[in-house]
Write an enzyme that holds these catalytic residues in place. Sequence first.
Site, mmCIF file in Angstrom:
data_model
loop_
_atom_site.group_PDB
_atom_site.id
_atom_site.type_symbol
_atom_site.label_atom_id
_atom_site.label_comp_id
_atom_site.label_asym_id
_atom_site.label_seq_id
_atom_site.Cartn_x
_atom_site.Cartn_y
_atom_site.Cartn_z
ATOM 1 N N ASP A 11 42.555 25.440 25.115
ATOM 2 C CA ASP A 11 41.683 25.845 26.182
ATOM 3 C C ASP A 11 40.992 24.545 26.621
ATOM 4 O O ASP A 11 40.450 23.792 25.740
ATOM 5 C CB ASP A 11 40.672 26.684 25.182
ATOM 6 C CG ASP A 11 41.159 28.208 25.027
ATOM 7 O OD1 ASP A 11 42.331 28.616 25.544
ATOM 8 O OD2 ASP A 11 40.802 28.799 24.101
ATOM 9 N N GLU A 130 41.856 39.865 26.719
ATOM 10 C CA GLU A 130 40.947 39.573 25.849
ATOM 11 C C GLU A 130 40.232 41.002 25.316
ATOM 12 O O GLU A 130 39.712 41.725 26.000
ATOM 13 C CB GLU A 130 39.846 38.717 26.563
ATOM 14 C CG GLU A 130 40.239 37.289 26.791
ATOM 15 C CD GLU A 130 39.084 36.690 27.816
ATOM 16 O OE1 GLU A 130 38.055 37.424 28.256
ATOM 17 O OE2 GLU A 130 39.405 35.486 28.426
#
Lengths: 253, 443
Positions: A11, A130
């Site tokens: 990330d 998500e």
Amino acid sequence: MSNLRIIPRLDIKGPNLIKGIQLEGLRVMGDPQKFAIRYYEAGADELIFIDIVASLYGRNNLSDIVRRAADQVFIPITVGGGIRSVDDARHILRSGADKVAINTAAIARPELITEIARRFGSQAMVLSIEAKQVAAGKWEAYTDNGRERTGLDVLEWALRGVELGAGEILLTSVDREGTRRGFDIDLIRQVSDAVPVPVIASGGMGSLGHFIQAATEGHADAVSMADVLHYNRIGLHEIREAGRQAGLAVRVL
Amino acid sequence: MEKIPYPKAVDYSRYEGEAHAYEAKYGLPSEVRFCVRCVISNQRPNSAVEYKHVKESKKQTINLDEEGVCDACRFAEKKRAEIDWEERERQLVALCDKHRSKDGSYDCIVPGSGGKDSFYASHILRNKYGMHPLTVTWAPHIYTEWGWKNFQRWIHAGHDNLLFTPNGRVHRLLTRLAVDNLFHPFQPFMLGQKFLAPKMALLHKIPLVFFGENEAEYGNPISDTESSKRDWSYFTAADQSKVSLGGVSVHDLKQYFGLEQQDLIPYLPADPYQIEAQKVEVHYLGYYLKWHPQSCYYYAVEHGGFQASPERTPGTYSKYNSIDDRIDDFHYYTTGIKFGIGRATYDAAQEIRSGDITREEGVALVKRFDHEFPERFAEEIFQYLSIPEKEFPQASKMFEQPYMTREYFMALADNFRSPHLWKWEDGQWKLRHAVWHSEHLPK
């Protein structure tokens, strides 16, 4: 049966590799390039880069990081974060990515999935989801790095995404992400069993057992991990070896 | 005492065109400046002695030095470069050694909500420094589901806790008064929160109280950080007649609003003579240990399964701080109205100082989220702030309109806007000065 893929997830925020817990409290880890090379050399099957604040800031600056990585890393690279159009996708694929992962923009405009799949092939269109649990056996899809609710049911959205042309699903549990408490197996199994495309389990890996569980009980096709690798808690070699010993079809190096 | 009137319509002409310096409310600086390192503005008030807070109170605000850097950023710099944290930890160990109980009785009080900071404070005192803390909690107005769960996780991570929940009717009335008079829905909560721990120390004869980080981390005068001890003026008062709650004096609360002495006990500061006699010491743990909110979050997840809230808080991007109370959203909304500073500004400023985000990112976050209206609990909060006759037979008569509605709240908001911060343009409110305006960006 195809191999169970082991995929480090990087990330990114600005120029840095970062890590959070439940996608919150983001901590700067260092230069993503160093981590990418380290994981490639240690035998990762693929890499995932996500600019996790691209939607938050309405920016997209992964192409340089991807270009640098693609120069030295010769395994498939999936890139997500801030891809809002076919042009954005083309740009990031030209920078060296093999697939694009899309969450926020796909929820805002689902036809984007079809447009990208038609243009570059389904294999290059990864739907990133998500997921946050809202009740037993029920999850809601979130956008903006786990910040905004959408009201969409994860299972329905996954099926719709595949219908629209997504060739793979990156499925992140917001509840488990960064906690090292193990994957949300129920979530992974429900989605894996429902869709005809590969599912990458993401969020929660803290031990070798969690890795094996994601494949055997969760029916995941690939497993992504971040915390255990970034903090040097477990090595990629150990993960592969544990998979092999458990009789899983991991790639033999 | 006069009835509390329905907020009158504001004169928009005072907000059109250029600002007039003399119109700055609350004693705020008439020229708006932003810290060149973080995103806070010079309009940020310092912690006030809340029981002295009345309509006419003037604010002391954050100091920006000649380089345009705020005191909070200077203190963050000092935390990184100057303070000898090993020496400070030795001082903490000495303090703990002096007070640690031999018989397992409580030896310190840690106030908190069970949020990430109090979780860290009590847990580390117990597990690393061998203390026997009693945790005390002043309940939120209305718990969020996740706030309640995190509070439970805190206790189940190994703490005894006294949860003090004030009389709901009294709390609602004081909160309503604080909104009408001060546009400060958090004031009654803050009073209780500040006073509870020292008062519990007196009651249970536990002479050591640990608060978490010093408010100077967020901008109180930097000189406050030179002592580990909390200034008594925040939590004691010798003379009750000088105390106001929700901007109304104790006398008037009793005479006109039907409150009795018992109703006011939780909101009254401790008696300084008793504090002195019992040798109660109130310390900031943040004086001894380098405070980093993000690390507290990591610590609380690791040691107790603390969970971030399931969605970002309105007005900001954050999911991990100040998430217990449903009225909290309104607290920051009102600071946005009064001082031009919303929740994202506070959160971003803190994270910039801690090195977790850059100023550029902070500016983008403020631009995107600050001053967002907190829709999610709004109807519930307006109900909470209503004073119907059935529940408040005497107090309801003191309000021209006892019911709080959205229209009422927004009209009230307009009355609290300072013309040096807000302008009325094209039928909407706009900030005259925002950190994302190019002239406020650092060179």
